[in-house]
Design a protein around this motif. Structure first.
Motif, mmCIF file in Angstrom:
data_model
loop_
_atom_site.group_PDB
_atom_site.id
_atom_site.type_symbol
_atom_site.label_atom_id
_atom_site.label_comp_id
_atom_site.label_asym_id
_atom_site.label_seq_id
_atom_site.Cartn_x
_atom_site.Cartn_y
_atom_site.Cartn_z
ATOM 1 N N LYS A 309 -21.484 18.641 42.154
ATOM 2 C CA LYS A 309 -20.949 19.880 41.908
ATOM 3 C C LYS A 309 -20.062 20.701 42.847
ATOM 4 O O LYS A 309 -18.953 21.300 42.507
ATOM 5 N N LEU A 310 -20.667 20.944 44.148
ATOM 6 C CA LEU A 310 -19.971 21.640 45.110
ATOM 7 C C LEU A 310 -18.441 20.869 45.408
ATOM 8 O O LEU A 310 -17.772 21.526 45.571
ATOM 9 N N ILE A 311 -18.735 19.357 45.561
ATOM 10 C CA ILE A 311 -17.310 18.937 45.737
ATOM 11 C C ILE A 311 -16.359 19.045 44.942
ATOM 12 O O ILE A 311 -15.335 19.179 45.065
ATOM 13 N N THR A 312 -16.817 18.794 43.499
ATOM 14 C CA THR A 312 -15.739 18.819 42.434
ATOM 15 C C THR A 312 -15.143 20.127 42.399
ATOM 16 O O THR A 312 -14.126 20.277 42.051
ATOM 17 N N GLU A 313 -16.139 21.352 42.346
ATOM 18 C CA GLU A 313 -15.457 22.456 42.458
ATOM 19 C C GLU A 313 -14.628 22.834 43.647
ATOM 20 O O GLU A 313 -13.400 23.592 43.213
ATOM 21 N N GLU A 314 -14.852 22.507 44.666
ATOM 22 C CA GLU A 314 -13.821 22.651 46.013
ATOM 23 C C GLU A 314 -12.602 21.975 45.696
ATOM 24 O O GLU A 314 -11.491 22.631 45.907
#
Length: 321
Positions: A309-314
């Motif tokens: 989630k964090l990678i995709t959002e960034e």
């Protein structure tokens, strides 16, 4: 119209997600910021900046808090405000003490004076347990290893005392590490993700980190604010631990982040003992079973999904927008 909920620290990670959750539930939310010009970035990211009223108030000023609570008469209060970095607390111990302990005491004492009958939630911290040989419970040994942990433990004790002696409806949710796209680079997972993505997109600089053997119980902030609400509204009026029940080493986190980007972390990081913290906590994990048994809450997002989630959002926010 008086607000249903008043949130101290509404512009931070937890305050932003909590505000959005409450607004989605149809509640009227009032935010309090110490700054005359609050940073709306998180609220804008969550598309709620125009749905929440924010007023100025200093939690270390007793008169400010009394004026706010007397004027607005909320049904629920959440205190998510304070200096929130363990690392920064070593550099600013006095500021950390004031922002956590003085703030807690002011809220509780104002509520005692005005005979506040609503519910009050204080954000506690797993740092009070120090290193845990097994998942921490409320009855676990206290081991204070930073100015931040010391201040959070004092806040926890004050809330407990006011609840037991003065019958104030106040509780503490002891939060283990929890992340989201709203975190800034003072927090290690966001720092690693940002650096790894830059490397993926051609940056040649290596990432310098400290002790990779430390283990933490990392969860998802969006889920944790739901636990906060359950705890605050519960008729049981008890403190609870909010965590996933799983701990992972920082080395594992680094490896997982780089793997998701098809990179070998060993080629891109440097470990520096200069970044090791004094009194570093080796392992931290919590036991959420009381919260699940009493209130039905359990973390659903585990570490692999959280990292994704964090990678995709960034990437979406900074590289594809």
């Amino acid at each position: 119209m008086n607000p249903d909920v008043l949130i101290f620290g509404c512009t931070g990670q937890d305050g932003g997600y909590l505000s959005r959750s409450l607004i989605k539930k149809g509640l009227n939310v009032l935010g309090v910021s110490r700054s005359k010009k609050p940073n709306f970035n998180n609220l804008e990211t969550l598309s709620i900046a125009n749905k929440i009223k924010i007023v100025q108030g200093d939690l270390t000023n007793f008169k400010d808090i009394k004026k706010l609570l007397t004027k607005y008469k909320p049904k629920e209060i959440y205190n998510l405000s304070a200096q929130s970095s363990v690392g920064d607390s070593f550099k600013k111990p006095a500021e950390t003490q004031r922002s956590i302990v003085d703030a807690t005491l002011n809220i509780l004492e104002v509520c005692r004076e005005i005979n506040f009958k609503g519910n009050i939630f204080f954000a506690g911290s797993s740092e009070i347990f120090g290193s845990t040989n097994k998942p921490a419970k409320l009855t676990s040994k206290i081991d204070l290893k930073s100015p931040y942990a010391t201040a959070k433990y004092q806040s926890y004790l004050l809330s407990k005392m006011y609840r037991e002696i003065y019958k104030i409806n106040c509780v503490t949710g002891i939060l283990f590490n929890h992340e989201s796209p709203l975190r800034d680079e003072r927090f290690v997972i966001k720092k690693i993700i940002n650096a790894a993505i830059k490397i993926k997109y051609g940056n040649k600089e290596k990432l310098t980190l400290g002790n990779l053997s430390i283990k933490r119980d990392w969860g998802y902030a969006k889920e944790y604010v739901e636990a906060m609400q359950l705890i605050n509204r519960s008729k049981l009026n008890r403190d609870y631990i909010i965590c996933t029940g799983e701990s992972h080493s920082l080395r594992t986190i680094v490896e997982k982040i780089f793997e998701q980007l098809d990179l070998n972390y060993l080629e891109h990081i440097i470990v520096s003992k200069e970044l090791y913290r004094p009194n570093e906590i080796a392992t931290s994990s919590g036991d959420y079973r009381s919260l699940q048994e009493d209130l039905g809450w359990k973390a659903e997002v585990r570490i692999d999904e959280l990292i994704k989630k964090l990678i995709t959002e960034e990437i979406t926010h900074k590289y594809q927008s």
